[in-house]
Motif scaffolding. Structure first.
Motif, mmCIF file in Angstrom:
data_model
loop_
_atom_site.group_PDB
_atom_site.id
_atom_site.type_symbol
_atom_site.label_atom_id
_atom_site.label_comp_id
_atom_site.label_asym_id
_atom_site.label_seq_id
_atom_site.Cartn_x
_atom_site.Cartn_y
_atom_site.Cartn_z
ATOM 1 N N TYR A 2 -58.316 9.229 -20.539
ATOM 2 C CA TYR A 2 -59.396 10.111 -19.948
ATOM 3 C C TYR A 2 -59.808 9.856 -18.809
ATOM 4 N N ALA A 3 -59.347 10.664 -17.615
ATOM 5 C CA ALA A 3 -59.560 10.248 -16.369
ATOM 6 C C ALA A 3 -60.278 11.157 -15.537
ATOM 7 N N HIS A 4 -61.154 10.792 -14.416
ATOM 8 C CA HIS A 4 -62.103 11.578 -13.493
ATOM 9 C C HIS A 4 -63.311 11.819 -14.231
ATOM 10 N N THR A 5 -63.722 10.949 -15.240
ATOM 11 C CA THR A 5 -64.889 11.402 -15.836
ATOM 12 C C THR A 5 -66.059 11.175 -15.084
ATOM 13 N N SER A 6 -67.218 11.920 -15.245
ATOM 14 C CA SER A 6 -68.280 11.500 -14.534
ATOM 15 C C SER A 6 -69.129 10.331 -15.257
ATOM 16 N N LYS A 12 -67.927 12.770 -19.942
ATOM 17 C CA LYS A 12 -68.298 13.960 -19.415
ATOM 18 C C LYS A 12 -67.266 14.163 -18.280
ATOM 19 N N VAL A 13 -66.972 15.469 -18.252
ATOM 20 C CA VAL A 13 -66.050 15.871 -17.104
ATOM 21 C C VAL A 13 -66.597 15.683 -15.863
ATOM 22 N N GLY A 14 -65.737 15.060 -14.780
ATOM 23 C CA GLY A 14 -66.276 14.761 -13.498
ATOM 24 C C GLY A 14 -65.062 15.123 -12.554
ATOM 25 N N THR A 15 -65.482 14.353 -11.478
ATOM 26 C CA THR A 15 -64.254 14.580 -10.404
ATOM 27 C C THR A 15 -64.077 13.133 -9.504
ATOM 28 N N THR A 16 -64.330 12.098 -10.294
ATOM 29 C CA THR A 16 -64.059 10.773 -9.737
ATOM 30 C C THR A 16 -62.814 10.372 -9.593
ATOM 31 N N GLY A 17 -62.419 9.519 -8.524
ATOM 32 C CA GLY A 17 -61.178 8.880 -8.188
ATOM 33 C C GLY A 17 -60.412 10.207 -7.328
ATOM 34 N N ARG A 18 -59.086 10.057 -7.653
ATOM 35 C CA ARG A 18 -58.214 10.939 -6.794
ATOM 36 C C ARG A 18 -58.021 12.235 -7.291
ATOM 37 N N SER A 19 -59.144 13.225 -6.844
ATOM 38 C CA SER A 19 -59.542 14.535 -7.844
ATOM 39 C C SER A 19 -59.827 15.426 -6.517
ATOM 40 N N THR A 20 -59.432 16.592 -6.538
ATOM 41 C CA THR A 20 -59.875 17.866 -5.736
ATOM 42 C C THR A 20 -61.060 18.635 -6.514
ATOM 43 N N GLY A 77 -49.688 13.459 -17.122
ATOM 44 C CA GLY A 77 -50.511 14.057 -17.898
ATOM 45 C C GLY A 77 -50.792 15.454 -18.098
ATOM 46 N N VAL A 78 -51.897 15.947 -18.521
ATOM 47 C CA VAL A 78 -52.261 17.389 -18.661
ATOM 48 C C VAL A 78 -53.578 17.476 -17.637
ATOM 49 N N ASP A 79 -53.865 18.430 -16.985
ATOM 50 C CA ASP A 79 -55.017 18.474 -16.312
ATOM 51 C C ASP A 79 -55.879 19.585 -16.979
ATOM 52 N N PHE A 80 -57.155 19.411 -17.832
ATOM 53 C CA PHE A 80 -57.947 20.571 -18.332
ATOM 54 C C PHE A 80 -58.973 20.700 -17.321
ATOM 55 N N GLN A 81 -59.159 22.126 -16.799
ATOM 56 C CA GLN A 81 -59.818 22.335 -15.573
ATOM 57 C C GLN A 81 -61.233 22.797 -16.434
ATOM 58 N N ALA A 82 -62.388 22.314 -16.107
ATOM 59 C CA ALA A 82 -63.681 22.399 -16.937
ATOM 60 C C ALA A 82 -64.905 22.307 -15.916
ATOM 61 N N PRO A 83 -65.982 23.031 -16.101
ATOM 62 C CA PRO A 83 -66.989 22.600 -15.027
ATOM 63 C C PRO A 83 -67.489 21.183 -15.295
ATOM 64 N N GLN A 84 -68.117 20.805 -14.362
ATOM 65 C CA GLN A 84 -68.934 19.431 -14.323
ATOM 66 C C GLN A 84 -69.873 19.276 -15.459
ATOM 67 N N GLY A 85 -69.660 18.315 -16.195
ATOM 68 C CA GLY A 85 -70.418 17.664 -17.280
ATOM 69 C C GLY A 85 -69.923 18.392 -18.602
ATOM 70 N N THR A 86 -68.878 18.893 -18.539
ATOM 71 C CA THR A 86 -68.474 19.433 -19.785
ATOM 72 C C THR A 86 -68.087 18.292 -20.661
ATOM 73 N N SER A 87 -68.246 18.386 -21.971
ATOM 74 C CA SER A 87 -68.090 17.392 -22.969
ATOM 75 C C SER A 87 -66.726 17.028 -23.031
ATOM 76 N N ILE A 88 -66.258 15.694 -23.310
ATOM 77 C CA ILE A 88 -64.948 15.136 -23.464
ATOM 78 C C ILE A 88 -65.128 14.660 -24.864
ATOM 79 N N VAL A 89 -64.255 14.865 -25.774
ATOM 80 C CA VAL A 89 -64.287 14.341 -27.054
ATOM 81 C C VAL A 89 -62.985 13.656 -27.387
ATOM 82 N N ALA A 90 -62.995 12.600 -28.276
ATOM 83 C CA ALA A 90 -61.867 11.795 -28.794
ATOM 84 C C ALA A 90 -60.769 12.703 -29.316
ATOM 85 N N SER A 91 -59.522 12.675 -28.982
ATOM 86 C CA SER A 91 -58.753 13.531 -29.700
ATOM 87 C C SER A 91 -58.085 12.844 -30.931
#
Length: 308
Positions: A250-254, A272-280, A206-220
């Motif tokens: 869309y993975a690791h969402t908050s 919303k962007v998060g760090t759930t699951g296997r995430s650093t 996949g592709v990792d999009f780095q973004a602050p916690q709570g950033t909006s995720i939208v349907a592509s």
């Protein structure tokens, strides 16, 4: 100048004084007599024509009855109304094309470069002024030709609008848009990479999009939510099914902002962007599948450039 002539059996001599004034008066009188005779003959002939052949008289004299004038007025009004309707149709179709153009411009905007939407000027049709009622074949033909041209033009615009609307709908249903609002930063691309936990080479699908916690995720793209659940690896995982056998993940969402089975539009807020699951750390792990097979999202994401 004097003119003498001899007449009669006794040879009587007559004299006439011919001056410029008398000459002009004579010529003027003769001309008036000819005009009077011509007018009389024309009037008499026209009256006879009206009596024996009214249609010919009307044609030659451009004379119309009140009924004929009303019919002509009705004809012109009908053609003008038809032309105005075609102008309205033309304006409406052009507006639809402008909307399609705006959608296409938005769909084709690269992810990493913010572009302003193109400024489109409005289009307008001609202003048709009323035409005086007259039996003018050239005007009738011009109106008819203009009406036919506008009809053909509108038919072509309708076909063009249908084509572009279909194409735009086709694009909107594919996962080609950015899954993150605003400017994005890619921390890990598709393919081989060093695993952040084991520090050894692994496949990143996949592709990792780095973004602050709570950033909006939208349907592509337009689609239906087929999964919204917790996964031990992906964390809070949202899956959207799209047309053409495509699927986006869309993975690791908050948190989820849509529910299972819900239809979503392209660009709609879904998580919303998060760090759930296997995430650093806070980021969005984004995947695209075609016919059940994971593919590189850069193949469908417009303007996407893989970063590793």
């Amino acid at each position: 100048m004097q003119i003498f002539w001899v007449s009669g059996p006794v040879g009587k001599i007559r004299r006439l004084n011919l001056t410029l004034k008398n000459l002009l008066i004579g010529i003027g009188g003769f001309a008036l007599a000819l005009i009077f005779v011509g007018v009389f003959l024309q009037y008499t002939g026209f009256q006879m024509a009206i009596e024996y052949n009214p249609q010919l008289a009307r044609k030659l004299g451009n004379v119309h009855t009140a009924v004929e004038l009303e019919n002509l007025s009705a004809f012109y009004r009908q053609k003008l109304v038809a032309i105005e309707n075609q102008v309205i149709t033309y304006q409406s179709t052009v507006n639809e094309l402008q909307i399609s153009n705006q959608k296409l411009a938005a769909l084709a905007t690269p992810l990493l470069i913010q572009k302003e939407k193109p400024s489109l000027s409005s289009a307008g049709g001609p202003f048709i002024t009323p035409v005086r009622s007259t039996n003018n074949p050239s005007l009738m033909n011009a109106l008819q030709d203009s009406l036919q041209d506008m009809k053909h033009g509108n038919e072509h615009l309708k076909k063009l609008t249908m084509h572009w609307n279909t194409y735009v709908s086709w694009l909107e249903a594919r996962p080609i848009g950015s899954p993150i609002e605003g400017r994005i930063s890619i921390s890990s691309g598709f393919g081989k990479r060093l695993d952040p936990f084991k520090n050894s080479w692994s496949e990143h699908l996949g592709v990792d999009f780095q973004a602050p916690q709570g950033t909006s995720i939208v349907a592509s793209g337009i689609g239906f939510v087929s999964k919204a659940e917790r996964d031990p690896i992906y964390g809070n995982l949202l899956v959207i099914d799209h047309a053409g056998g495509f699927q986006s993940r869309y993975a690791h969402t908050s948190e989820f902002l849509v529910s299972l089975g819900e239809k979503v539009q392209r660009g709609q807020l879904v998580a919303k962007v998060g760090t759930t699951g296997r995430s650093t750390g806070p980021h969005l792990h984004y995947e695209v599948l075609k016919e059940g097979k994971l593919i590189d999202p850069s193949q469908v994401l417009i303007g996407h450039t893989s970063a590793r």
